[in-house]
Design a protein around this motif. Structure first.
Motif, PDB file in Angstrom:
ATOM      1  N   LYS A 217     -22.213 -43.911 -20.606  1.00 15.25           N
ATOM      2  CA  LYS A 217     -23.181 -42.992 -21.290  1.00 15.25           C
ATOM      3  C   LYS A 217     -22.292 -41.693 -21.832  1.00 15.25           C
ATOM      4  CE  LYS A 217     -26.888 -39.834 -20.373  1.00 15.25           C
ATOM      5  NZ  LYS A 217     -27.738 -39.189 -19.328  1.00 15.25           N
ATOM      6  N   TYR A 218     -21.332 -41.299 -21.185  1.00 15.83           N
ATOM      7  CA  TYR A 218     -20.761 -40.065 -21.471  1.00 15.83           C
ATOM      8  C   TYR A 218     -19.399 -40.388 -22.372  1.00 15.83           C
ATOM      9  CZ  TYR A 218     -23.846 -38.589 -17.978  1.00 15.83           C
ATOM     10  OH  TYR A 218     -25.009 -38.080 -17.245  1.00 15.83           O
ATOM     11  N   GLN A 219     -19.304 -39.344 -23.386  1.00 12.84           N
ATOM     12  CA  GLN A 219     -18.113 -39.222 -24.081  1.00 12.84           C
ATOM     13  C   GLN A 219     -16.831 -38.274 -23.462  1.00 12.84           C
ATOM     14  OE1 GLN A 219     -18.547 -37.936 -27.992  1.00 12.84           O
ATOM     15  NE2 GLN A 219     -19.495 -39.783 -28.684  1.00 12.84           N
ATOM     16  N   TRP A 220     -17.272 -37.422 -22.735  1.00 14.76           N
ATOM     17  CA  TRP A 220     -16.678 -36.265 -21.799  1.00 14.76           C
ATOM     18  C   TRP A 220     -16.835 -36.202 -20.559  1.00 14.76           C
ATOM     19  CZ3 TRP A 220     -12.292 -33.552 -22.971  1.00 14.76           C
ATOM     20  CH2 TRP A 220     -11.667 -33.554 -24.486  1.00 14.76           C
ATOM     21  N   ILE A 221     -16.078 -36.418 -19.664  1.00 13.38           N
ATOM     22  CA  ILE A 221     -16.215 -36.102 -18.094  1.00 13.38           C
ATOM     23  C   ILE A 221     -15.381 -34.911 -17.687  1.00 13.38           C
ATOM     24  CG2 ILE A 221     -16.398 -36.843 -15.753  1.00 13.38           C
ATOM     25  CD1 ILE A 221     -17.220 -39.688 -16.675  1.00 13.38           C
TER      26      ILE A 221
ATOM     27  N   LEU B 178      -0.655 -37.627 -13.442  1.00  8.41           N
ATOM     28  CA  LEU B 178      -2.012 -37.516 -14.098  1.00  8.41           C
ATOM     29  C   LEU B 178      -2.167 -36.755 -15.353  1.00  8.41           C
ATOM     30  CD1 LEU B 178      -4.251 -37.263 -10.888  1.00  8.41           C
ATOM     31  CD2 LEU B 178      -4.176 -39.212 -12.304  1.00  8.41           C
ATOM     32  N   GLN B 179      -1.008 -36.333 -15.816  1.00  8.49           N
ATOM     33  CA  GLN B 179      -1.085 -35.268 -16.797  1.00  8.49           C
ATOM     34  C   GLN B 179      -1.213 -35.924 -18.189  1.00  8.49           C
ATOM     35  OE1 GLN B 179       1.754 -36.762 -15.291  1.00  8.49           O
ATOM     36  NE2 GLN B 179       3.557 -36.874 -16.548  1.00  8.49           N
ATOM     37  N   ASP B 180      -1.208 -37.120 -18.445  1.00  8.19           N
ATOM     38  CA  ASP B 180      -1.821 -37.684 -19.674  1.00  8.19           C
ATOM     39  C   ASP B 180      -3.126 -38.381 -19.576  1.00  8.19           C
ATOM     40  OD1 ASP B 180       0.964 -37.502 -20.721  1.00  8.19           O
ATOM     41  OD2 ASP B 180       1.624 -39.344 -19.547  1.00  8.19           O
ATOM     42  N   HIS B 181      -3.891 -38.039 -18.560  1.00  9.98           N
ATOM     43  CA  HIS B 181      -5.220 -38.695 -18.395  1.00  9.98           C
ATOM     44  C   HIS B 181      -6.149 -37.482 -19.124  1.00  9.98           C
ATOM     45  CE1 HIS B 181      -3.544 -41.298 -15.513  1.00  9.98           C
ATOM     46  NE2 HIS B 181      -4.723 -41.938 -15.179  1.00  9.98           N
ATOM     47  N   PHE B 182      -5.793 -36.027 -19.128  1.00  6.35           N
ATOM     48  CA  PHE B 182      -6.624 -35.274 -19.442  1.00  6.35           C
ATOM     49  C   PHE B 182      -6.239 -34.596 -21.001  1.00  6.35           C
ATOM     50  CE2 PHE B 182      -6.547 -35.211 -14.858  1.00  6.35           C
ATOM     51  CZ  PHE B 182      -7.860 -35.406 -14.605  1.00  6.35           C
ATOM     52  N   SER B 183      -7.509 -34.728 -21.712  1.00  5.60           N
ATOM     53  CA  SER B 183      -7.447 -34.201 -23.038  1.00  5.60           C
ATOM     54  C   SER B 183      -7.804 -32.472 -23.032  1.00  5.60           C
ATOM     55  CB  SER B 183      -8.497 -34.884 -23.889  1.00  5.60           C
ATOM     56  OG  SER B 183      -8.277 -36.427 -24.067  1.00  5.60           O
ATOM     57  N   ALA B 184      -8.255 -31.989 -22.004  1.00  5.06           N
ATOM     58  CA  ALA B 184      -8.428 -30.733 -21.876  1.00  5.06           C
ATOM     59  C   ALA B 184      -8.335 -30.173 -20.540  1.00  5.06           C
ATOM     60  CB  ALA B 184      -9.994 -30.298 -22.269  1.00  5.06           C
TER      61      ALA B 184
ATOM     62  N   ALA C 167      -9.385 -41.097  -6.467  1.00  3.88           N
ATOM     63  CA  ALA C 167      -9.052 -40.300  -7.655  1.00  3.88           C
ATOM     64  C   ALA C 167      -8.590 -40.967  -8.690  1.00  3.88           C
ATOM     65  CB  ALA C 167      -8.491 -38.928  -7.527  1.00  3.88           C
ATOM     66  N   LYS C 168      -7.234 -41.591  -8.328  1.00  4.34           N
ATOM     67  CA  LYS C 168      -6.348 -42.262  -9.316  1.00  4.34           C
ATOM     68  C   LYS C 168      -7.371 -43.566  -9.807  1.00  4.34           C
ATOM     69  CE  LYS C 168      -1.885 -42.388 -10.843  1.00  4.34           C
ATOM     70  NZ  LYS C 168      -2.265 -43.595 -11.957  1.00  4.34           N
ATOM     71  N   THR C 169      -7.881 -44.208  -9.023  1.00  2.76           N
ATOM     72  CA  THR C 169      -8.524 -45.520  -9.686  1.00  2.76           C
ATOM     73  C   THR C 169      -9.660 -44.944 -10.566  1.00  2.76           C
ATOM     74  OG1 THR C 169      -7.950 -46.652  -7.652  1.00  2.76           O
ATOM     75  CG2 THR C 169     -10.044 -47.364  -8.835  1.00  2.76           C
ATOM     76  N   LEU C 170     -10.404 -44.058 -10.207  1.00  4.90           N
ATOM     77  CA  LEU C 170     -11.334 -43.428 -10.933  1.00  4.90           C
ATOM     78  C   LEU C 170     -10.926 -43.106 -12.285  1.00  4.90           C
ATOM     79  CD1 LEU C 170     -14.204 -42.534 -11.427  1.00  4.90           C
ATOM     80  CD2 LEU C 170     -13.641 -40.359 -10.311  1.00  4.90           C
ATOM     81  N   LEU C 171      -9.848 -42.068 -12.557  1.00  7.89           N
ATOM     82  CA  LEU C 171      -9.590 -41.593 -13.628  1.00  7.89           C
ATOM     83  C   LEU C 171      -8.770 -42.680 -14.558  1.00  7.89           C
ATOM     84  CD1 LEU C 171      -7.889 -38.486 -12.170  1.00  7.89           C
ATOM     85  CD2 LEU C 171      -9.989 -38.521 -13.439  1.00  7.89           C
ATOM     86  N   ASP C 172      -8.228 -43.567 -13.843  1.00  8.79           N
ATOM     87  CA  ASP C 172      -7.467 -44.635 -14.794  1.00  8.79           C
ATOM     88  C   ASP C 172      -8.733 -45.514 -15.263  1.00  8.79           C
ATOM     89  OD1 ASP C 172      -4.888 -44.255 -14.053  1.00  8.79           O
ATOM     90  OD2 ASP C 172      -4.829 -45.791 -12.176  1.00  8.79           O
ATOM     91  N   ASN C 173      -9.668 -45.797 -14.562  1.00  9.41           N
ATOM     92  CA  ASN C 173     -10.773 -46.437 -15.101  1.00  9.41           C
ATOM     93  C   ASN C 173     -11.470 -45.609 -16.509  1.00  9.41           C
ATOM     94  OD1 ASN C 173     -10.190 -48.533 -13.236  1.00  9.41           O
ATOM     95  ND2 ASN C 173     -12.116 -47.996 -11.864  1.00  9.41           N
ATOM     96  N   LEU C 174     -11.800 -44.564 -15.992  1.00 13.04           N
ATOM     97  CA  LEU C 174     -12.396 -43.659 -17.093  1.00 13.04           C
ATOM     98  C   LEU C 174     -11.439 -43.381 -18.627  1.00 13.04           C
ATOM     99  CD1 LEU C 174     -14.041 -40.844 -14.887  1.00 13.04           C
ATOM    100  CD2 LEU C 174     -15.108 -42.679 -15.906  1.00 13.04           C
ATOM    101  N   LYS C 175     -10.296 -43.394 -18.082  1.00 17.23           N
ATOM    102  CA  LYS C 175      -9.192 -43.063 -19.146  1.00 17.23           C
ATOM    103  C   LYS C 175      -9.549 -43.977 -20.489  1.00 17.23           C
ATOM    104  CE  LYS C 175      -4.620 -42.140 -20.465  1.00 17.23           C
ATOM    105  NZ  LYS C 175      -2.986 -42.459 -19.952  1.00 17.23           N
ATOM    106  N   ALA C 176      -9.933 -45.079 -20.038  1.00 12.63           N
ATOM    107  CA  ALA C 176     -10.139 -46.208 -21.370  1.00 12.63           C
ATOM    108  C   ALA C 176     -11.422 -46.162 -21.961  1.00 12.63           C
ATOM    109  CB  ALA C 176      -9.915 -47.541 -20.685  1.00 12.63           C
TER     110      ALA C 176
END
Length: 224
Positions: free
Chosen positions: A2-6, A133-139, A100-109
């Motif tokens: 549903k979300y474009q940004w988390i 995790l530095q490459d996972h976040f756009s903001a 955390a790592k699994t969640l962020l890896d899944n969401l990044k795509a």
């Protein structure tokens, strides 16, 4: 999805933040055995300062100065030096929360990710880098840099500007603190998810859109 940004809080949402262990490590480097009683005394000063900081009564620099003032005088060092030493120690002991790592890896795509934190600048980037995790976040929005702290809606408006003003209906805020993360997200007009591992009742007047007990549960919720 549903979300474009988390958007995530950092401390105790993505990363463990064990202040006592960080202070023990920091003080050991000054040759001091920092006790649980010392920590209680520290928290008597520190906790009200964080409330004042979130309420906009004091600045980040004032918080950093006042919380270490008595110790700095005893050790004949500056409060700035002690604050830097504390953040260095926290970076040294930092680990991600389970899932955390699994969640962020899944969401990044599937969407873009951001952090909005009331924590201090010196800890944020090094913590992301050390945990890959530095490459996972756009903001990466840090209250110390913006000049206002959650729950003030202005830090969220600053984030939305950095994010390119996405549709608020497609933004989710995730955090462990109902008074800063959830109320802040609600004030800003976005959906919220309270990470509530202890199953506490929501404070009066603060109603998150979702509640989860773990990041693994959040992973399941988002991909249901």
């Amino acid at each position: 999805m549903k979300y474009q940004w988390i958007l995530f809080d950092a401390d105790e949402t993505l990363f463990h933040f064990n202040a006592f262990e960080g202070l023990r490590l920091m003080f050991s480097r000054y040759g001091i055995d920092f006790s649980p009683q010392d920590f209680e005394t520290y928290q008597e000063v520190n906790k009200p300062l964080w409330v004042d900081y979130q309420d906009g009564v004091i600045s980040a620099k004032e918080l950093q100065h006042i919380r270490f003032q008595s110790w700095a005088e005893r050790l004949n060092v500056t409060t700035q030096a002690m604050n830097s030493a504390f953040l260095d120690a926290m970076a040294d002991i930092c680990t991600p929360l389970p899932g955390a790592k699994t969640l962020l890896d899944n969401l990044k795509a599937h969407c873009q990710l951001g952090i909005i934190t009331n924590g201090f600048t010196d800890l944020q980037q090094i913590r992301l880098e050390r945990n890959g995790l530095q490459d996972h976040f756009s903001a990466l929005i840090i209250s110390e840099q913006v000049g206002v702290a959650k729950p003030d809606r202005r830090i969220f408006e600053h984030a939305f500007s950095e994010m390119g003003q996405p549709d608020k209906a497609q933004i989710l805020m995730v955090g462990d603190n109902p008074h800063s993360d959830i109320l802040g997200g609600l004030n800003a007009g976005i959906d919220t998810c309270w990470l509530n591992p202890e199953g506490l009742p929501a404070p009066e007047g603060i109603q998150p859109h979702f509640q989860v007990a773990s990041l693994n549960e959040l992973n399941t919720l988002l991909f249901a």
